[in-house]
Design an enzyme around this catalytic site. Structure first.
Site, PDB file in Angstrom:
ATOM      1  CG  HIS A   1      -2.912 -10.604 -20.605  1.00 40.99           C
ATOM      2  ND1 HIS A   1      -3.826  -9.645 -20.205  1.00 40.99           N
ATOM      3  CD2 HIS A   1      -3.147 -11.683 -19.800  1.00 40.99           C
ATOM      4  CE1 HIS A   1      -4.562 -10.128 -19.207  1.00 40.99           C
ATOM      5  NE2 HIS A   1      -4.164 -11.346 -18.938  1.00 40.99           N
TER       6      HIS A   1
ATOM      7  CG  ASN B   1      -3.334 -17.001 -12.793  1.00 42.84           C
ATOM      8  OD1 ASN B   1      -2.107 -17.021 -12.728  1.00 42.84           O
ATOM      9  ND2 ASN B   1      -4.052 -18.093 -12.973  1.00 42.84           N
TER      10      ASN B   1
ATOM     11  CG  ASP C   1      -4.143  -6.411 -20.641  1.00 44.60           C
ATOM     12  OD1 ASP C   1      -3.437  -6.635 -19.639  1.00 44.60           O
ATOM     13  OD2 ASP C   1      -5.041  -7.189 -21.022  1.00 44.60           O
TER      14      ASP C   1
ATOM     15  CG  ASN D   1      -7.618 -13.690 -14.538  1.00 48.66           C
ATOM     16  OD1 ASN D   1      -8.680 -13.593 -13.924  1.00 48.66           O
ATOM     17  ND2 ASN D   1      -7.473 -14.486 -15.579  1.00 48.66           N
TER      18      ASN D   1
END
Length: 203
Positions: A31, A84, A109, A130
């Site tokens: 991520h 997020n 990603d 997110n």
């Protein structure tokens, strides 16, 4: 407000956002590949990230591209708000540096692309990401994306577990090469435009 044509604002700065999560425990997560690309770009500029005033982000200011007419003023950013909540810091930086939304580039990603494959585009959905979801909610969808493929989770592994795991040993053998190529793609996008960058890097 429609998409800003890059050619109409050639002197406007660019905001290149590497998406990820802050903290050493996340540093090598799938991520966090956006942070990895941003760090490499900062290194190429001979600069280090610093805290961005009141914005919850770290930034580097400089130029990308060869000297002359293709050189572009850029702000590299790593939101420190966790993935997020990326939209708040990115929007604050966009407004502070007076960056057109179409000059914002999110490097992130992408699950639905094979590992190491790149896809560049302007606008579109968030595909469940997110960080993109937060950015789009904060400022609309008409920003550029450099999508770095990480592939789908194996077996029945949950997506959240997969993206928050470090790259595997086999992946790490090629990771530096793929991150370097993604940084090249960002530079090409900013200096030469989306069509040229897509032609060269949408593999």
């Amino acid at each position: 407000m429609g998409v800003t044509d890059v050619t109409t604002e050639p002197n406007a700065p660019w905001l290149i956002v590497g998406l990820g999560n802050p903290g050493p425990e996340y540093a090598m997560n799938r991520h966090n590949v956006g942070f990895m690309v941003a760090d490499l770009l900062a290194g190429r500029m001979g600069a280090k990230f610093k805290r961005a005033g009141k914005a919850q982000a770290q930034v580097v200011e400089g130029r990308i591209g060869p000297p002359g007419p293709l050189s572009r003023r850029v702000v590299l950013a790593k939101p420190m708000s966790y993935m997020n909540l990326s939209g708040g810091p990115v929007t604050a930086l966009r407004d502070f540096y007076k960056v057109p939304t179409a000059h914002v580039v999110a490097v992130h990603d992408e699950l639905d692309i094979d590992y190491g494959v790149l896809r560049l585009k302007l606008g579109g959905g968030d595909n469940g990401h997110n960080g993109l979801k937060s950015m789009t909610k904060a400022m609309g969808a008409e920003y550029h994306r450099v999508r770095f493929g990480i592939g789908r989770p194996p077996g029945r592994m949950q997506v959240a577990d997969f993206v928050l795991k470090d790259f595997g040993s086999a992946e790490r053998k090629e990771l530096d090469y793929f991150v370097d190529r993604a940084a090249d793609a960002v530079e090409c996008l900013v200096a030469e435009g989306l069509e040229r960058a897509q032609s060269a890097y949408n593999s």
